[in-house]
Design a protein around this motif. Sequence first.
Motif, short mmCIF file in Angstrom:
data_model
loop_
_atom_site.label_atom_id
_atom_site.label_comp_id
_atom_site.label_asym_id
_atom_site.label_seq_id
_atom_site.Cartn_x
_atom_site.Cartn_y
_atom_site.Cartn_z
N THR A 196 34.27 48.12 41.60
CA THR A 196 34.22 48.37 43.03
C THR A 196 33.42 47.29 43.75
OG1 THR A 196 34.40 50.76 42.70
CG2 THR A 196 33.52 50.02 44.81
N LYS A 197 32.27 46.93 43.16
CA LYS A 197 31.45 45.89 43.76
C LYS A 197 32.19 44.55 43.76
CE LYS A 197 27.10 45.96 42.86
NZ LYS A 197 25.78 45.85 42.17
N ALA A 198 32.90 44.26 42.66
CA ALA A 198 33.66 43.02 42.59
C ALA A 198 34.78 43.01 43.63
CB ALA A 198 34.23 42.84 41.19
N ALA A 199 35.51 44.12 43.74
CA ALA A 199 36.61 44.19 44.69
C ALA A 199 36.12 44.04 46.12
CB ALA A 199 37.37 45.50 44.52
N ASP A 200 34.95 44.58 46.43
CA ASP A 200 34.38 44.47 47.77
C ASP A 200 34.10 43.02 48.14
OD1 ASP A 200 34.50 47.18 48.12
OD2 ASP A 200 32.40 47.56 47.65
N ARG A 201 33.90 42.16 47.14
CA ARG A 201 33.63 40.75 47.37
C ARG A 201 34.87 39.88 47.16
NH1 ARG A 201 28.27 39.84 47.89
NH2 ARG A 201 28.43 37.61 47.42
N GLY A 202 36.02 40.53 47.03
CA GLY A 202 37.25 39.79 46.87
C GLY A 202 37.44 39.18 45.50
N VAL A 203 36.71 39.70 44.52
CA VAL A 203 36.79 39.17 43.15
C VAL A 203 37.87 39.92 42.38
CG1 VAL A 203 35.55 38.85 40.98
CG2 VAL A 203 34.37 38.49 43.16
N ARG A 204 38.76 39.18 41.76
CA ARG A 204 39.78 39.78 40.89
C ARG A 204 39.62 39.20 39.50
NH1 ARG A 204 45.68 39.51 43.20
NH2 ARG A 204 45.24 37.28 43.20
N GLY A 205 40.09 39.96 38.50
CA GLY A 205 39.91 39.47 37.15
C GLY A 205 40.58 40.32 36.10
N VAL A 206 39.98 40.32 34.92
CA VAL A 206 40.58 40.94 33.74
C VAL A 206 39.53 41.73 32.98
CG1 VAL A 206 41.80 40.52 31.57
CG2 VAL A 206 42.23 39.03 33.53
N LEU A 207 39.91 42.94 32.55
CA LEU A 207 39.13 43.69 31.56
C LEU A 207 39.82 43.51 30.22
CD1 LEU A 207 38.25 47.21 33.07
CD2 LEU A 207 36.90 45.11 33.11
#
Length: 293
Positions: A196-207
Amino acid sequence: MNTAATPRALRLDAEAEASHLPALLARAEHLAGTVLLGEHGRRRAGMGDDFWQYRPVQIGDSRRMIDWRRSARSDAQFVREREWQVAQSVMLWVDASASMRFSSGAHLPEKSDRARLIALASAILLIKGGERVGLTGTGLPPRRGRAQVLRLSEQFCANTDVDYGAPEARAMIPHARALFVSDFLGDLDAVEAALTKAADRGVRGVLLQVLDPAEESFPFHGRTIFESAGKTLRYETLKASDLRDRYLEKLGERKDALRHLCAVSGWQFMTHHTDAPAQAALLWLHRALERSA
């Protein structure tokens, strides 16, 4: 006196950790060399020095943008475009908790070993592609170059004594990409908070979930003692096979929850098993990070 805190003991511990560094780095570089270096989504028209392509003149293009030499070979006029060269930042988090030090057999690597290998090989590919790579949190900001690969290697050799790790999402650079590697068997709320914190900063990625094959098949029968890697949890049963269905159901629910969290956050999810080739996981991860750009 606590001998664990003596200078000699600290030096021996440091030497023991450092002894893993050359082997890890060499294996990661070899693994990275088996994957074709991609372009990480960076081939877009923009400011740069490298030629990318010619395209026909469009409304709004000025005359000085026209490549007259190329246009002379055709009835149409063409513009010479250059490749966009702005490097992106990729933030890594690799679980160093006790649960990652599990292996069900001498022929299999520990989950932590496989996680570090894939993460470091991925970092090598990204840095070779011109990206900046660092760790989440404040310990290692994203940078480029061979020195950064060495810093990442050193950081990956550290372990913690907690049973399960929680993703670190502090100091996430806006609009960066990220890679979180863990077994994700701990607190699911911590994973949700980090994404959630990452998405709020526009960060996308992979688990990338790393599991031992025994954690998928639950091959236990009769009297069995289950103990967490950190020795804080212990459970004994006389009929382990009776737990199999419930365990597999819970594991399936955990994977579904992780996939859902990734879907709503714009991330991607994959499970990798330590008995599978690391190359296959790295290739998938390499392409997934390209799609996240």
